[in-house]
Design an enzyme around this catalytic site. Structure first.
Site, PDB file in Angstrom:
ATOM      1  N   GLY A   1      51.409  53.374  33.348  1.00  0.00           N
ATOM      2  CA  GLY A   1      50.826  54.463  32.590  1.00  0.00           C
ATOM      3  C   GLY A   1      50.754  55.730  33.412  1.00  0.00           C
TER       4      GLY A   1
ATOM      5  N   LEU B   1      54.059  44.526  34.904  1.00  0.00           N
ATOM      6  CA  LEU B   1      53.354  44.113  33.699  1.00  0.00           C
ATOM      7  C   LEU B   1      53.075  45.287  32.781  1.00  0.00           C
ATOM      8  CD1 LEU B   1      50.755  41.618  35.229  1.00  0.00           C
ATOM      9  CD2 LEU B   1      52.855  41.056  33.986  1.00  0.00           C
TER      10      LEU B   1
ATOM     11  N   ASP C   1      32.291  49.278  29.089  1.00  0.00           N
ATOM     12  CA  ASP C   1      33.414  49.168  28.160  1.00  0.00           C
ATOM     13  C   ASP C   1      33.640  47.707  27.767  1.00  0.00           C
ATOM     14  OD1 ASP C   1      35.368  50.230  26.529  1.00  0.00           O
ATOM     15  OD2 ASP C   1      36.917  50.223  28.069  1.00  0.00           O
TER      16      ASP C   1
END
Length: 490
Positions: A8, A5, A123
């Protein structure tokens, strides 16, 4: 494991299914070339898994299983085939104020569960809240911390949605999450951050505005003020708790006992986009399963392309977002590039030659559901994903071409994206075009992005987009982002 998917610098995320058939998202930690995981990376990963497993509730993405001690550490979470709030605002425009309580109730209840587990999320933002048809899901506990720990000197989170005390590097508390939730609500109904001038200036300048609580609350609809304004109180102690927010919302929900899901609360465009996303992601997962099913149908492998033929994958549709500022409405600014270079075989069938296609951006004049027919005069373009035909303007002031980008490169934050920078003149022309679109009524507030004879996107614009830099994302893997950069001339 069915498909990758995202990936990084620290790890990869895969689509997977258990032996019993449950679809999950599996986050793995990257190892070195010799298969070793640094001890500090493993400890951080184990901490994230442990914190996330403490959270329970219907409006968060639950942890299915995890093993931080495995050779390749992994966490499997519930797979939610739904767009984020950020994606929906970008593609469909701001949410009507009367629809806000349904989303607010689910997200507030998610914070109740997170805080009850002794955590602060730190966040909360539109891209970390997914919206399936049965209610929102708060995701990504990667920078969460135990609420009983003191942590100062570090400003974490995302500037346009961070609480002032968080931007100052002071200890974050559950009240900090409430501010971020209020900033998210503000974004939903206005299309921008509540801070003044987010997206203008350097990241440090924007951080300073957040630290000073420099708010600009103009444009907030009256129907959303009672819910949003208390969350954005500068003093943490003045903000309501998530439970108090729920108490405020409950009478609104109780007045509509028949309304239970997206179709009952949201505009048609929003609920249709949610269903299209769910259907597409589900079909992709099923197709991936069939590729790996030992009982599945097989087919002859197609012959390999000639060794000297260079083929670039067609990039997935992408959505624009500013690197540090709020989303201002243009989605899928996908091919603002050096002519949209593709590679085709030359007449000798050998070395590929670059063929420059015409890239155009133009205001939409008309839009009709279904394939393009004689009902709309040309030039018209069909959006296969949205099953809509668009007629674009031919007036000089309503269109532009981009001959070359100043810079284009792959970046990674929570997902891979492509950062593009206009030359100054193109940047000014694009800002003027978005300003013109923002002053029009739907569907004429859309900008068609056309490469050759192909419609890439027709995003809505809710405000002018200043500056020369745009960050674009589209659920890219690393290879897809790199291929798009190369196609754009990077």
């Amino acid at each position: 494991m069915l498909a990758e998917l995202a990936s990084g610098g620290m790890g990869r995320v895969y689509l997977a299914r258990s032996r019993g058939g449950r679809t999950v998202a599996v986050k793995t930690l990257l190892t070195s070339d010799d298969g070793i995981v640094a001890p500090e990376d493993r400890r951080r990963f184990a901490r994230e898994a442990a914190l996330a497993q403490r959270v329970q509730g219907p409006f968060t993405a639950g942890i299915v299983a995890a093993d931080a001690e495995a050779r390749v550490p992994w966490i499997a979470t519930e797979y939610i085939p739904a767009p984020s709030l950020r994606d929906l605002v970008v593609s469909q425009g701001p949410l009507p104020a009367e629809a806000l309580p349904w989303i607010a109730a689910g997200t507030a209840e998610a914070l109740v569960g997170i805080h009850a587990a002794g955590l602060v999320h730190r966040d909360v933002k539109p891209s970390n809240i997914l919206l399936p048809g049965d209610g929102p899901r708060v995701i990504d506990f990667g920078i969460s911390q135990a609420a009983d720990l003191t942590r100062t000197g570090t400003a974490l989170g995302t500037i346009p949605f961070a609480a002032p005390e968080q931007a100052r590097g002071e200890p974050t508390t559950p009240a900090s999450d409430v501010f971020s939730l209020g900033a998210t609500f503000f974004f939903l109904v206005t299309g921008r951050s509540p801070y003044r001038g987010m997206g203008d200036g350097t990241a440090m300048e924007q951080l300073l505005r957040a630290a000073e609580a420099d708010l600009d609350l103009s444009g907030l609809p009256d129907g959303a003020r009672e819910l949003v304004l208390p969350c954005l109180a500068t003093a943490p102690a003045a903000r309501p708790t998530p439970s108090a927010l729920l108490a405020l919302i409950e009478p609104v929900l109780a007045a509509r006992p028949w309304a239970h899901g997206a179709a009952d609360w949201l505009p048609d465009g929003w609920s249709d986009a949610i269903e299209r996303h769910r259907r597409r992601r589900t079909e992709e997962a099923d197709a991936a399963q069939r590729r790996f099913d030992p009982e599945g149908a097989t087919a002859r492998t197609p012959p390999a392309a000639p060794a000297r033929t260079r083929r670039l994958p067609r990039p997935a549709p992408v959505r624009q977002r500013r690197r540090t500022g709020p989303l201002l409405g243009v989605a899928a600014v996908a091919l603002l590039a050096g002519g949209g270079i593709v590679y085709l075989l030359n007449g000798r069938g050998e070395t590929p030659e670059p063929v420059r296609q015409d890239l155009r951006l133009a205001l939409v004049e008309q839009a009709e559901a279904g394939a393009c027919t004689d009902r709309l005069a040309p030039p018209t373009f069909y959006d296969e994903k949205g099953a809509t035909c668009y007629r674009i303007s031919t007036r000089d002031g309503d269109r532009m071409s981009v001959k070359q980008l100043k810079q284009v490169r792959t970046e990674f934050d929570t997902q891979f994206s492509v950062l593009v920078t206009f030359h100054d003149e193109d940047g000014r022309r694009f800002t003027a075009l978005t300003e013109k679109a923002a002053g029009r009524q739907a569907p004429q507030n859309q900008i068609a992005i056309v490469l050759g004879d192909r419609l890439i996107s027709a995003p809505s614009v809710t405000a002018a987009i200043p500056g020369n830099e745009i960050q674009i994302s589209g659920d890219f893997t690393r290879n897809e982002a790199d291929a798009l950069v190369e196609e754009l001339g990077g």
